[in-house]
Design an enzyme around this catalytic site. Structure first.
Site, PDB file in Angstrom:
ATOM      1  N   TYR A  90       0.787  -1.221   0.000  1.00 46.34           N
ATOM      2  CA  TYR A  90       0.000   0.000   0.000  1.00 46.34           C
ATOM      3  C   TYR A  90       0.821   1.275   0.000  1.00 46.34           C
ATOM      4  O   TYR A  90       0.283   2.355   0.113  1.00 46.34           O
ATOM      5  CB  TYR A  90      -0.960  -0.032   1.192  1.00 46.34           C
ATOM      6  N   ASP A 107      -3.554  -8.552  10.003  1.00 43.74           N
ATOM      7  CA  ASP A 107      -2.624  -8.731   8.883  1.00 43.74           C
ATOM      8  C   ASP A 107      -1.250  -9.102   9.430  1.00 43.74           C
ATOM      9  O   ASP A 107      -0.223  -8.575   8.980  1.00 43.74           O
ATOM     10  CB  ASP A 107      -2.569  -7.458   8.036  1.00 43.74           C
TER      11      ASP A 107
HETATM   12  P1  ADP Z   1       2.441  -1.678   4.197  1.00 48.96           P
HETATM   13  O1  ADP Z   1       1.254  -1.193   4.952  1.00 48.96           O
HETATM   14  O2  ADP Z   1       2.591  -0.994   2.882  1.00 48.96           O
HETATM   15  O3  ADP Z   1       2.496  -3.171   4.118  1.00 48.96           O
HETATM   16  P2  ADP Z   1       4.471  -1.782   6.252  1.00 48.96           P
HETATM   17  O4  ADP Z   1       4.256  -0.903   7.451  1.00 48.96           O
HETATM   18  O5  ADP Z   1       4.118  -3.205   6.398  1.00 48.96           O
HETATM   19  O6  ADP Z   1       3.716  -1.167   5.011  1.00 48.96           O
HETATM   20  O7  ADP Z   1       5.979  -1.620   5.794  1.00 48.96           O
HETATM   21  C1  ADP Z   1       6.463  -2.188   4.595  1.00 48.96           C
HETATM   22  C2  ADP Z   1       7.911  -2.589   4.744  1.00 48.96           C
HETATM   23  O8  ADP Z   1       8.706  -1.448   5.065  1.00 48.96           O
HETATM   24  C3  ADP Z   1       8.141  -3.567   5.883  1.00 48.96           C
HETATM   25  O9  ADP Z   1       7.967  -4.895   5.454  1.00 48.96           O
HETATM   26  C4  ADP Z   1       9.597  -3.271   6.255  1.00 48.96           C
HETATM   27  O10 ADP Z   1      10.462  -3.930   5.366  1.00 48.96           O
HETATM   28  C5  ADP Z   1       9.730  -1.775   6.001  1.00 48.96           C
HETATM   29  N1  ADP Z   1       9.511  -1.002   7.231  1.00 48.96           N
HETATM   30  C6  ADP Z   1       8.328  -0.594   7.706  1.00 48.96           C
HETATM   31  N2  ADP Z   1       8.462   0.118   8.827  1.00 48.96           N
HETATM   32  C7  ADP Z   1       9.762   0.170   9.106  1.00 48.96           C
HETATM   33  C8  ADP Z   1      10.550   0.751  10.177  1.00 48.96           C
HETATM   34  N3  ADP Z   1       9.958   1.423  11.158  1.00 48.96           N
HETATM   35  N4  ADP Z   1      11.872   0.599  10.166  1.00 48.96           N
HETATM   36  C9  ADP Z   1      12.458  -0.097   9.150  1.00 48.96           C
HETATM   37  N5  ADP Z   1      11.786  -0.665   8.128  1.00 48.96           N
HETATM   38  C10 ADP Z   1      10.462  -0.544   8.089  1.00 48.96           C
HETATM   39 MG    MG Z   2       2.607  -4.322   5.590  1.00 43.22          MG
END
Ligand code: ADP
Ligand code: MG
Length: 519
Positions: free
Chosen positions: A203, A346
């Site tokens: 997303y 999720d």
């Molecule tokens: P989405 O809602 O698009 O799935 P996520 O919050 O799951 O987004 O984040 C996608 C990816 O970004 C994660 O799988 C991770 O690899 C990276 N990521 C997300 N948040 C962090 C963070 N706080 N620090 C480092 N990497 C992050």
């Molecule tokens: Mg995610």
């Protein structure tokens, strides 16, 4: 009017003639008792008033020469008289006794109200119009502002040279879950420099950004996933989610000092608010949605498992910390410092981050649901997004999940936790053997499985991932294998609860620690 005036003069002259008036006599209006007609004749006309037993009695009539002196008496509170000397002049003549005039002209209640309300109303309209105008001007400025646009001098000065920790541990934190007042959130957001893209979810993108020399993670939502941004922001803002194992925790991160409490050692939640900021800006006329959290350089558990083989101890730290986070989400805490129960919906290795101390924190709350027992209020949010198919529980795939019952969502989280545990244990070395990283059901469905692919494997064939045999030669790993199986019952209510798993893992932890202490 002129014609009418002339008419009445002519009429009076005619009446004088017909009444046989002498040249110095006048026709006057008359209502005194002795007047048989509404008029009389005399030298002057008069109007008189007298107060009799509180009531005012008024008369009009004529005076003959010899009582003209009556006209010169002063008007008192009790009596008064006024005279005039033209035909019918007393018909319109008015007289007020002392004190009566003011009284007679005292404004009535409705007119008094009108006198108050009309200026008040005018003032109110003016204020509303001014406020509207100011709002419009402010909106115009806001639209013009961009990321680099430092029109926020006041807000910038509020943030000053603080470190994130200063900000988050400051008493300026609000009672809300976020910890930072809205204006500071915006200021932080607008002072961040984006450095590199570190992750792509379904997303949006996650970037490493720098704010005052410290790394922060910036999740940039695509505008079509506004609901996820809104949901995640809403949850962070309304709920106290200070916990070591929920994304945002401050302690334990390289370069940031401060006490860290760990649920693994039974100390509960961290004293620091976690989530940093959320911001919405308008850039090139499209909306940018940001969520700023702590940056974890190890990335997601998914990334971490690709490159790292684990020993049993680390495996247990990962597994225990995730379940601690999940229990904290699932449990409702009552009181002012409380939180509603939250189900993640999720949970998967990509939505779990690995901190520098190998503890995990659960991220991506874009699909979470909240429940409060007191009000029995189930807040499902308004997000069209659905969970990740590969991790969906059988009741989700068969669409038999009781969507009105909060427990159902917790049970789907437990199913997914079992799959994450499977991913972790595959990467744990036992007797010198370890498997490559693979996602759950890698051997049963294609790389981007459809809903139908998953449904066939999970509901119809009722398959569960194969547990490697080598795990059973280690006491901790075989205990983990047992937990997995109990997360994968087809019947949701037969599955373990997160709390039960947490307790089992705590026992396993202490059994690992004891031999070490004895050494
Ligand atoms: P989405 O809602 O698009 O799935 P996520 O919050 O799951 O987004 O984040 C996608 C990816 O970004 C994660 O799988 C991770 O690899 C990276 N990521 C997300 N948040 C962090 C963070 N706080 N620090 C480092 N990497 C992050
Ligand atoms: Mg995610």
């Amino acid at each position: 009017m002129m014609q009418c005036g002339a008419c009445s003069q002519a009429l009076l002259a005619l009446m004088s003639l017909s009444l046989g008036l002498a040249a110095d006599e006048l026709l006057c209006a008359c209502d005194v008792p002795h007047c048989s007609l509404p008029s009389c004749m005399g030298k002057v006309c008069f109007i008189s008033k007298r107060k009799e037993e509180g009531a005012i009695v008024q008369h009009r009539g004529c005076l003959s020469q010899n009582i003209l002196e009556h006209c010169h008496t002063a008007v008192t509170e009790q009596y008064g008289m006024r005279c005039c000397d033209s035909s019918m002049c007393n018909a319109e003549l008015e007289l007020f006794l002392q004190g009566e005039e003011a009284l007679g002209h005292a404004p009535s209640l409705p007119s008094l109200l009108l006198m108050i309300f009309i200026p008040l109303l005018t003032l109110l309209i003016l204020v509303v119009l001014t406020a509207l105008f100011c709002w419009k001007v402010a909106q115009h400025h806001h639209k013009k502002s961009d990321l680099g646009d430092m029109d926020l001098m006041l807000k910038a000065s509020m943030v000053g040279d603080s470190t994130l920790e200063d900000l988050l541990s400051d008493d300026c934190t609000t009672g809300s879950g976020s910890g930072l007042p809205f204006l500071v959130q915006r200021t932080v957001a607008r002072q961040i420099t984006l450095v590199e893209c570190v992750g792509k979810g379904r997303y949006g993108e996650v970037w490493r950004g720098v704010w005052h020399g410290e790394s922060v993670a910036v999740k940039i939502f695509s505008s079509r996933d506004e609901q996820s941004w809104f949901r995640e922001t809403e949850i962070y803002n309304t709920v106290l989610l200070r916990h070591d194992n929920i994304l945002g925790e401050l302690g334990g991160q390289a370069g940031l000092k401060g006490p860290r409490s760990s649920c693994l050692h039974g100390s509960g939640s961290s004293p620091h608010p976690g989530f940093i900021a959320s911001d919405m800006t308008s850039r090139n006329s499209s909306t940018q949605l940001w969520l700023i959290t702590h940056y974890h350089e190890n990335g997601s558990l998914y990334d971490y498992l690709q490159r790292t083989a684990l020993d049993v101890e680390t495996c247990l730290v990962l597994a225990s910390s995730i379940i601690c986070g999940l229990v904290h989400l699932h449990v409702e805490i009552f009181g002012t410092q409380g939180k509603p129960a939250i189900a993640h919906r999720d949970l998967k290795s990509r939505n779990i981050l690995v901190k520098s101390n190998q503890q995990c924190c659960i991220a991506d709350l874009g699909l979470a649901v909240m429940h409060s027992q007191g009000s029995d209020y189930l807040d499902i949010g308004n997000n069209p997004r659905v969970g990740t198919k590969r991790y969906m529980a059988p009741e989700v795939l068969s669409e038999q999940i009781r969507t009105d019952c909060f427990e159902s969502y917790k049970q789907t989280d437990v199913w997914a936790y079992g799959l994450v545990l499977w991913e972790i244990t595959r990467r744990t070395v036992v007797n010198g053997i370890v498997e490559e990283y693979r996602p759950p059901f890698f051997d049963a469905v294609p790389s981007d499985p459809s809903f139908e692919d998953m449904k066939k494997v999970v509901c119809i064939d009722q398959q569960t991932p194969v547990i490697p045999n080598r795990l059973f030669s280690d006491s901790v790993l075989s205990a983990l294998a047992k937990i997995m199986k109990e997360c994968w019952y087809q019947s949701p209510s037969a599955r373990l609860t997160a709390l039960r798993i947490k307790k089992t893992l705590r026992k396993l932890n202490s059994s690992l620690e004891k031999p070490k202490l004895e050494q």
